[in-house]
Design a protein around this motif. Structure first.
Motif, mmCIF file in Angstrom:
data_model
loop_
_atom_site.group_PDB
_atom_site.id
_atom_site.type_symbol
_atom_site.label_atom_id
_atom_site.label_comp_id
_atom_site.label_asym_id
_atom_site.label_seq_id
_atom_site.Cartn_x
_atom_site.Cartn_y
_atom_site.Cartn_z
ATOM 1 N N UNK A 70 0.842 -1.204 0.000
ATOM 2 C CA UNK A 70 0.000 0.000 0.000
ATOM 3 C C UNK A 70 0.875 1.251 0.000
ATOM 4 N N UNK A 71 1.733 1.320 -0.989
ATOM 5 C CA UNK A 71 2.620 2.478 -1.073
ATOM 6 C C UNK A 71 2.918 2.809 -2.528
ATOM 7 N N UNK A 72 3.297 4.052 -2.727
ATOM 8 C CA UNK A 72 3.658 4.542 -4.050
ATOM 9 C C UNK A 72 4.831 5.490 -3.899
ATOM 10 N N UNK A 73 5.600 5.645 -4.970
ATOM 11 C CA UNK A 73 6.665 6.649 -4.959
ATOM 12 C C UNK A 73 6.616 7.435 -6.255
ATOM 13 N N UNK A 74 6.986 8.682 -6.125
ATOM 14 C CA UNK A 74 7.110 9.578 -7.275
ATOM 15 C C UNK A 74 8.563 9.998 -7.367
ATOM 16 N N UNK A 75 9.172 9.734 -8.497
ATOM 17 C CA UNK A 75 10.548 10.129 -8.737
ATOM 18 C C UNK A 75 10.564 11.201 -9.817
ATOM 19 N N UNK A 76 11.193 12.314 -9.502
ATOM 20 C CA UNK A 76 11.428 13.360 -10.492
ATOM 21 C C UNK A 76 12.916 13.343 -10.795
ATOM 22 N N UNK A 77 13.271 13.065 -12.030
ATOM 23 C CA UNK A 77 14.687 12.997 -12.382
ATOM 24 C C UNK A 77 15.163 14.356 -12.895
ATOM 25 N N UNK A 78 16.450 14.574 -12.727
ATOM 26 C CA UNK A 78 17.086 15.799 -13.239
ATOM 27 C C UNK A 78 16.259 17.029 -12.884
ATOM 28 N N UNK A 79 16.064 17.252 -11.608
ATOM 29 C CA UNK A 79 15.149 18.301 -11.150
ATOM 30 C C UNK A 79 15.603 19.681 -11.606
ATOM 31 N N UNK A 80 14.611 20.560 -11.694
ATOM 32 C CA UNK A 80 14.840 21.954 -12.089
ATOM 33 C C UNK A 80 14.259 22.854 -11.010
ATOM 34 N N UNK A 81 14.725 24.086 -10.967
ATOM 35 C CA UNK A 81 14.183 25.041 -9.996
ATOM 36 C C UNK A 81 12.667 25.183 -10.159
ATOM 37 N N UNK A 82 12.182 25.053 -11.395
ATOM 38 C CA UNK A 82 10.751 25.189 -11.663
ATOM 39 C C UNK A 82 9.933 24.031 -11.105
ATOM 40 N N UNK A 83 10.591 22.971 -10.659
ATOM 41 C CA UNK A 83 9.870 21.854 -10.042
ATOM 42 C C UNK A 83 9.503 22.156 -8.591
ATOM 43 N N UNK A 84 10.001 23.257 -8.062
ATOM 44 C CA UNK A 84 9.679 23.641 -6.686
ATOM 45 C C UNK A 84 8.171 23.803 -6.535
ATOM 46 N N UNK A 85 7.580 23.023 -5.643
ATOM 47 C CA UNK A 85 6.128 22.999 -5.467
ATOM 48 C C UNK A 85 5.799 22.000 -4.365
ATOM 49 N N UNK A 86 4.513 21.912 -4.044
ATOM 50 C CA UNK A 86 4.043 20.836 -3.171
ATOM 51 C C UNK A 86 3.500 19.710 -4.034
ATOM 52 N N UNK A 87 3.787 18.503 -3.630
ATOM 53 C CA UNK A 87 3.355 17.327 -4.381
ATOM 54 C C UNK A 87 2.460 16.476 -3.477
ATOM 55 N N UNK A 88 1.301 16.131 -4.005
ATOM 56 C CA UNK A 88 0.317 15.358 -3.241
ATOM 57 C C UNK A 88 -0.008 14.056 -3.954
ATOM 58 N N UNK A 89 -0.123 12.999 -3.185
ATOM 59 C CA UNK A 89 -0.730 11.805 -3.740
ATOM 60 C C UNK A 89 -2.201 11.795 -3.355
ATOM 61 N N UNK A 90 -3.007 11.162 -4.166
ATOM 62 C CA UNK A 90 -4.444 11.078 -3.918
ATOM 63 C C UNK A 90 -4.919 9.707 -4.360
ATOM 64 N N UNK A 91 -5.689 9.080 -3.516
ATOM 65 C CA UNK A 91 -6.180 7.750 -3.839
ATOM 66 C C UNK A 91 -7.674 7.772 -4.114
ATOM 67 N N UNK A 92 -8.059 6.990 -5.088
ATOM 68 C CA UNK A 92 -9.483 6.761 -5.337
ATOM 69 C C UNK A 92 -9.774 5.377 -4.775
ATOM 70 N N UNK A 93 -10.567 5.348 -3.702
ATOM 71 C CA UNK A 93 -10.793 4.104 -2.997
ATOM 72 C C UNK A 93 -11.897 3.292 -3.658
ATOM 73 N N UNK A 94 -11.824 2.002 -3.468
ATOM 74 C CA UNK A 94 -12.760 1.119 -4.154
ATOM 75 C C UNK A 94 -14.178 1.239 -3.644
ATOM 76 N N UNK A 95 -14.336 1.541 -2.346
ATOM 77 C CA UNK A 95 -15.674 1.458 -1.784
ATOM 78 C C UNK A 95 -16.480 2.748 -1.920
ATOM 79 N N UNK A 96 -15.920 3.782 -2.530
ATOM 80 C CA UNK A 96 -16.666 5.033 -2.646
ATOM 81 C C UNK A 96 -17.509 5.025 -3.916
ATOM 82 N N UNK A 97 -18.634 5.681 -3.848
ATOM 83 C CA UNK A 97 -19.558 5.657 -4.978
ATOM 84 C C UNK A 97 -19.321 6.798 -5.943
ATOM 85 N N UNK A 98 -18.820 7.919 -5.460
ATOM 86 C CA UNK A 98 -18.686 9.099 -6.307
ATOM 87 C C UNK A 98 -17.286 9.361 -6.805
#
Lengths: 113, 114
Positions: A70-98
């Motif tokens: 139950x894990x994920x990773x995000x790798x950004x290679x060769x980063x740039x100054x413009x990559x400065x930001x907040x990064x969020x993961x978001x899950x769509x769960x199986x039991x939700x209807x909407x």
């Protein structure tokens, strides 16, 4: 801990280095998505990985998903100054209807020039 | 790429006043959402909307909140009597189908309740 927790909370690297951010979650999911948010701005969708996928690439982005851990990773290679930001993961769960997304706390990435 | 448009970008209101936040989803999309983000906190789901009715709502979305799609293009979030704790960035989002695809988010409305 809550669904969609990222670590680290903050990451500071030099331009050209790789940045790795991790996300853990608790329930069964349909997919996991990564979003980027510049300070005070909207959410920009980066990449979606489905529960039956293990790895996905998009440009300098590489996402992995391990449903057994139950894990994920995000790798950004060769980063740039413009990559400065907040990064969020978001899950769509199986039991939700909407198809609601549950977001994590986010990782604040700073790429120093 | 098509965009979700939100207006206004900033809204300041007095506690107890009603506010309406407006969104124009992408034109062929069928599923609509509101999320909010209190400063320094994570993005939280409020409500999802399909076929002119709410399909799911969170515990945050109490009787003070309502959503409407009045004219087939706009999608609005109304807060009847704002509280200080309603101050947040509100994001509208839409997607085309219920196939597990990405959401398109608007740039948000920053609501400040004084």
């Amino acid at each position: 801990s809550q669904q969609g927790e990222e670590d680290p909370q903050a990451l500071s690297i030099q331009e050209g280095e790789n940045a790795t951010m991790n996300c853990s979650y608790k329930t069964s999911i349909n997919n996991l998505q990564w979003y980027r948010q510049n300070s005070g701005r909207g959410l920009v969708h980066l990449i979606l990985i489905r529960s039956n996928e293990r790895e996905k690439h998009s440009g300098r982005l590489r996402v992995t998903l391990d449903t057994s851990k139950k894990s994920s990773s995000l790798l950004i290679t060769a980063s740039r100054a413009a990559d400065t930001a907040s990064y969020f993961c978001a899950t769509e769960q199986q039991e939700t209807s909407g198809s609601r997304l549950t977001f994590g706390e986010g990782t604040q990435l700073t790429v120093n020039p | 790429e098509p965009e979700v448009t939100q207006t206004p970008s900033h809204q300041v209101t007095q506690m107890g006043q009603e506010v309406i936040l407006r969104c124009v989803p992408i034109s062929n999309h069928l599923y609509f959402y509101w999320y909010r983000q209190i400063l320094g906190q994570k993005v939280e789901f409020l409500v999802s909307f399909y076929n002119n009715e709410i399909s799911e709502k969170s515990e945050i979305f109490d009787d003070q909140f309502s959503v409407e799609r009045p004219d087939g293009s706009n999608f609005t979030l109304k807060i009847r009597s704002t509280k200080l704790e309603d101050s947040a960035m509100y994001f509208c989002a839409s997607k085309a189908t219920d196939v597990r695809e990405k959401l398109f988010f608007g740039s948000g409305t920053q609501l400040s309740v004084l």
